[in-house]
Design a protein around this motif. Sequence first.
Motif, PDB file in Angstrom:
ATOM      1  N   LEU A   1       0.826  -1.204   0.000  1.00 50.99           N
ATOM      2  CA  LEU A   1       0.000   0.000   0.000  1.00 50.99           C
ATOM      3  C   LEU A   1       0.861   1.255   0.000  1.00 50.99           C
ATOM      4  O   LEU A   1       0.523   2.253  -0.651  1.00 50.99           O
ATOM      5  CB  LEU A   1      -0.936  -0.003   1.212  1.00 50.99           C
ATOM      6  CG  LEU A   1      -2.061  -1.050   1.197  1.00 50.99           C
ATOM      7  CD1 LEU A   1      -2.867  -0.974   2.482  1.00 50.99           C
ATOM      8  CD2 LEU A   1      -2.964  -0.843  -0.014  1.00 50.99           C
ATOM      9  N   LEU A   2       1.958   1.207   0.745  1.00 48.79           N
ATOM     10  CA  LEU A   2       2.879   2.344   0.756  1.00 48.79           C
ATOM     11  C   LEU A   2       3.447   2.584  -0.647  1.00 48.79           C
ATOM     12  O   LEU A   2       3.531   3.732  -1.108  1.00 48.79           O
ATOM     13  CB  LEU A   2       4.014   2.099   1.747  1.00 48.79           C
ATOM     14  CG  LEU A   2       5.113   3.182   1.801  1.00 48.79           C
ATOM     15  CD1 LEU A   2       4.516   4.530   2.185  1.00 48.79           C
ATOM     16  CD2 LEU A   2       6.216   2.780   2.762  1.00 48.79           C
ATOM     17  N   ALA A   3       3.841   1.501  -1.328  1.00 48.88           N
ATOM     18  CA  ALA A   3       4.367   1.627  -2.685  1.00 48.88           C
ATOM     19  C   ALA A   3       3.323   2.195  -3.635  1.00 48.88           C
ATOM     20  O   ALA A   3       3.620   3.030  -4.499  1.00 48.88           O
ATOM     21  CB  ALA A   3       4.859   0.272  -3.184  1.00 48.88           C
ATOM     22  N   LEU A   4       2.066   1.751  -3.461  1.00 51.03           N
ATOM     23  CA  LEU A   4       0.990   2.268  -4.305  1.00 51.03           C
ATOM     24  C   LEU A   4       0.762   3.752  -4.053  1.00 51.03           C
ATOM     25  O   LEU A   4       0.619   4.542  -5.002  1.00 51.03           O
ATOM     26  CB  LEU A   4      -0.299   1.481  -4.039  1.00 51.03           C
ATOM     27  CG  LEU A   4      -1.555   1.948  -4.797  1.00 51.03           C
ATOM     28  CD1 LEU A   4      -1.334   1.842  -6.302  1.00 51.03           C
ATOM     29  CD2 LEU A   4      -2.770   1.141  -4.366  1.00 51.03           C
ATOM     30  N   ARG A   5       0.748   4.133  -2.771  1.00 51.04           N
ATOM     31  CA  ARG A   5       0.570   5.555  -2.453  1.00 51.04           C
ATOM     32  C   ARG A   5       1.730   6.388  -2.990  1.00 51.04           C
ATOM     33  O   ARG A   5       1.536   7.506  -3.471  1.00 51.04           O
ATOM     34  CB  ARG A   5       0.433   5.746  -0.939  1.00 51.04           C
ATOM     35  CG  ARG A   5      -0.854   5.171  -0.351  1.00 51.04           C
ATOM     36  CD  ARG A   5      -1.124   5.706   1.046  1.00 51.04           C
ATOM     37  NE  ARG A   5      -0.092   5.329   1.991  1.00 51.04           N
ATOM     38  CZ  ARG A   5      -0.132   4.230   2.734  1.00 51.04           C
ATOM     39  NH1 ARG A   5      -1.147   3.384   2.610  1.00 51.04           N
ATOM     40  NH2 ARG A   5       0.826   3.962   3.594  1.00 51.04           N
ATOM     41  N   ALA A   6       2.944   5.830  -2.914  1.00 46.32           N
ATOM     42  CA  ALA A   6       4.111   6.555  -3.427  1.00 46.32           C
ATOM     43  C   ALA A   6       4.021   6.736  -4.941  1.00 46.32           C
ATOM     44  O   ALA A   6       4.355   7.799  -5.469  1.00 46.32           O
ATOM     45  CB  ALA A   6       5.388   5.803  -3.055  1.00 46.32           C
ATOM     46  N   ALA A   7       3.553   5.690  -5.636  1.00 44.70           N
ATOM     47  CA  ALA A   7       3.412   5.787  -7.088  1.00 44.70           C
ATOM     48  C   ALA A   7       2.376   6.843  -7.465  1.00 44.70           C
ATOM     49  O   ALA A   7       2.587   7.649  -8.390  1.00 44.70           O
ATOM     50  CB  ALA A   7       3.028   4.429  -7.666  1.00 44.70           C
ATOM     51  N   ILE A   8       1.263   6.856  -6.756  1.00 45.13           N
ATOM     52  CA  ILE A   8       0.236   7.868  -7.005  1.00 45.13           C
ATOM     53  C   ILE A   8       0.779   9.260  -6.706  1.00 45.13           C
ATOM     54  O   ILE A   8       0.510  10.227  -7.432  1.00 45.13           O
ATOM     55  CB  ILE A   8      -1.014   7.573  -6.143  1.00 45.13           C
ATOM     56  CG1 ILE A   8      -1.660   6.259  -6.595  1.00 45.13           C
ATOM     57  CG2 ILE A   8      -2.015   8.721  -6.236  1.00 45.13           C
ATOM     58  CD1 ILE A   8      -2.798   5.810  -5.707  1.00 45.13           C
ATOM     59  N   PHE A   9       1.579   9.355  -5.643  1.00 46.51           N
ATOM     60  CA  PHE A   9       2.165  10.643  -5.266  1.00 46.51           C
ATOM     61  C   PHE A   9       3.080  11.176  -6.371  1.00 46.51           C
ATOM     62  O   PHE A   9       3.070  12.370  -6.687  1.00 46.51           O
ATOM     63  CB  PHE A   9       2.951  10.478  -3.967  1.00 46.51           C
ATOM     64  CG  PHE A   9       3.807  11.658  -3.618  1.00 46.51           C
ATOM     65  CD1 PHE A   9       3.255  12.814  -3.108  1.00 46.51           C
ATOM     66  CD2 PHE A   9       5.189  11.616  -3.826  1.00 46.51           C
ATOM     67  CE1 PHE A   9       4.051  13.897  -2.796  1.00 46.51           C
ATOM     68  CE2 PHE A   9       5.982  12.694  -3.519  1.00 46.51           C
ATOM     69  CZ  PHE A   9       5.412  13.845  -3.006  1.00 46.51           C
ATOM     70  N   VAL A  10       3.871  10.299  -6.969  1.00 51.01           N
ATOM     71  CA  VAL A  10       4.768  10.727  -8.052  1.00 51.01           C
ATOM     72  C   VAL A  10       3.963  11.308  -9.215  1.00 51.01           C
ATOM     73  O   VAL A  10       4.315  12.358  -9.784  1.00 51.01           O
ATOM     74  CB  VAL A  10       5.627   9.548  -8.533  1.00 51.01           C
ATOM     75  CG1 VAL A  10       6.375   9.916  -9.819  1.00 51.01           C
ATOM     76  CG2 VAL A  10       6.620   9.138  -7.451  1.00 51.01           C
ATOM     77  N   VAL A  11       2.862  10.631  -9.558  1.00 52.06           N
ATOM     78  CA  VAL A  11       2.012  11.136 -10.639  1.00 52.06           C
ATOM     79  C   VAL A  11       1.435  12.496 -10.280  1.00 52.06           C
ATOM     80  O   VAL A  11       1.414  13.430 -11.103  1.00 52.06           O
ATOM     81  CB  VAL A  11       0.879  10.128 -10.939  1.00 52.06           C
ATOM     82  CG1 VAL A  11      -0.095  10.708 -11.967  1.00 52.06           C
ATOM     83  CG2 VAL A  11       1.457   8.813 -11.448  1.00 52.06           C
ATOM     84  N   VAL A  12       0.970  12.627  -9.026  1.00 49.71           N
ATOM     85  CA  VAL A  12       0.407  13.899  -8.570  1.00 49.71           C
ATOM     86  C   VAL A  12       1.457  15.007  -8.613  1.00 49.71           C
ATOM     87  O   VAL A  12       1.166  16.142  -9.017  1.00 49.71           O
ATOM     88  CB  VAL A  12      -0.168  13.750  -7.141  1.00 49.71           C
ATOM     89  CG1 VAL A  12      -0.542  15.107  -6.557  1.00 49.71           C
ATOM     90  CG2 VAL A  12      -1.388  12.837  -7.153  1.00 49.71           C
ATOM     91  N   VAL A  13       2.690  14.706  -8.206  1.00 48.72           N
ATOM     92  CA  VAL A  13       3.773  15.699  -8.221  1.00 48.72           C
ATOM     93  C   VAL A  13       4.026  16.185  -9.637  1.00 48.72           C
ATOM     94  O   VAL A  13       4.171  17.394  -9.886  1.00 48.72           O
ATOM     95  CB  VAL A  13       5.054  15.110  -7.604  1.00 48.72           C
ATOM     96  CG1 VAL A  13       6.246  16.005  -7.909  1.00 48.72           C
ATOM     97  CG2 VAL A  13       4.899  14.958  -6.101  1.00 48.72           C
ATOM     98  N   VAL A  14       4.109  15.259 -10.574  1.00 50.07           N
ATOM     99  CA  VAL A  14       4.376  15.642 -11.967  1.00 50.07           C
ATOM    100  C   VAL A  14       3.270  16.543 -12.508  1.00 50.07           C
ATOM    101  O   VAL A  14       3.532  17.603 -13.106  1.00 50.07           O
ATOM    102  CB  VAL A  14       4.527  14.380 -12.843  1.00 50.07           C
ATOM    103  CG1 VAL A  14       4.594  14.767 -14.324  1.00 50.07           C
ATOM    104  CG2 VAL A  14       5.773  13.593 -12.444  1.00 50.07           C
ATOM    105  N   ILE A  15       2.017  16.137 -12.274  1.00 47.28           N
ATOM    106  CA  ILE A  15       0.889  16.921 -12.770  1.00 47.28           C
ATOM    107  C   ILE A  15       0.835  18.287 -12.101  1.00 47.28           C
ATOM    108  O   ILE A  15       0.662  19.320 -12.771  1.00 47.28           O
ATOM    109  CB  ILE A  15      -0.429  16.155 -12.542  1.00 47.28           C
ATOM    110  CG1 ILE A  15      -0.455  14.883 -13.394  1.00 47.28           C
ATOM    111  CG2 ILE A  15      -1.633  17.040 -12.872  1.00 47.28           C
ATOM    112  CD1 ILE A  15      -1.644  13.992 -13.126  1.00 47.28           C
TER     113      ILE A  15
END
Length: 215
Positions: free
Chosen positions: A154-168
Motif C-alpha cells: 500500500l505504501l508503494a501504491l501511495r508513493a506511485a500515485i504521489f509521483v504522478v500527482v507531483v508531476v501533474i
Amino acid sequence: MANPVFISYRRSDTTGEAGRLADSLENLLGAACVFRDADDIPAGEDFAVFLQRELAGTEVAVVLIGKKWLAELNSRLNKPEPDFVRIEIATALKLGKRVIPVLLQGAELPSAASLPDDLRALVNRQAINLRDEAWTADAGRLADAIGRPYAWRLLALRAAIFVVVVVIATKYAIGTLAPNADNQLELARGVIVSLLALFAGVEGFLWWKRKKRVA
C-alpha cells in the motif's frame, strides 16, 4: 520451519474457536504465519519433539482459554500421560516468548494459586477477550497486539500515485503561475518540496495511528 504465531488450545475446550481464529489471523497477518497442531504437524512426526521445535522458533504464543480449560488442566495433573497443552505454555514461558492469553466463552483468567508452578507466570500476561458477537473487531485487536506486518504494498501504491500527482501539479503550477518566467526551476522545486512534506506528514500520521492502535 516455525511460524511466527503459535496457537495453544485444548480440543475439549476451544477446538472450533482455534480453527476460526487461525483463519482470521492468517487473513489479517498473512498466509502461513500461524501454527495450529491439527493442521500443521506432518504425518509421522513425533508430537512432543515437533511442538518443542516449533515453540523454539515462534515469536508469539496465543493461549486460548475457555470455560473448560482450567478443569481439564486440573484433571490431567495426576495422570501419567503428558499434558501437551501444559507443556506448550510452560515451554513458551520458559523460553521467554511473548504469551497472550485469549479468553473465550466468557471465561476469566485463572488465579495464580489455581495453576501449577510452571504456568503461574501466565497470569502476569495481559489477556484479550475474544467474543463471538464481536469476533471481527476482537480478532483485529489481537492481530494488532501481535503486530501486523507493515503494508509495504500500500505504501508503494501511495508513493506511485504521489509521483504522478507531483508531476501533474508541477506542470500545472509552472504553466499557470510562471509560463515564461526565469524562476520555473525554483517554482518546481518549491512545489515538489511542499508535496513531499505533505506526503511525509500523511505517512507519519498513518504510522502514528497504527502504533497507537497497537499500544
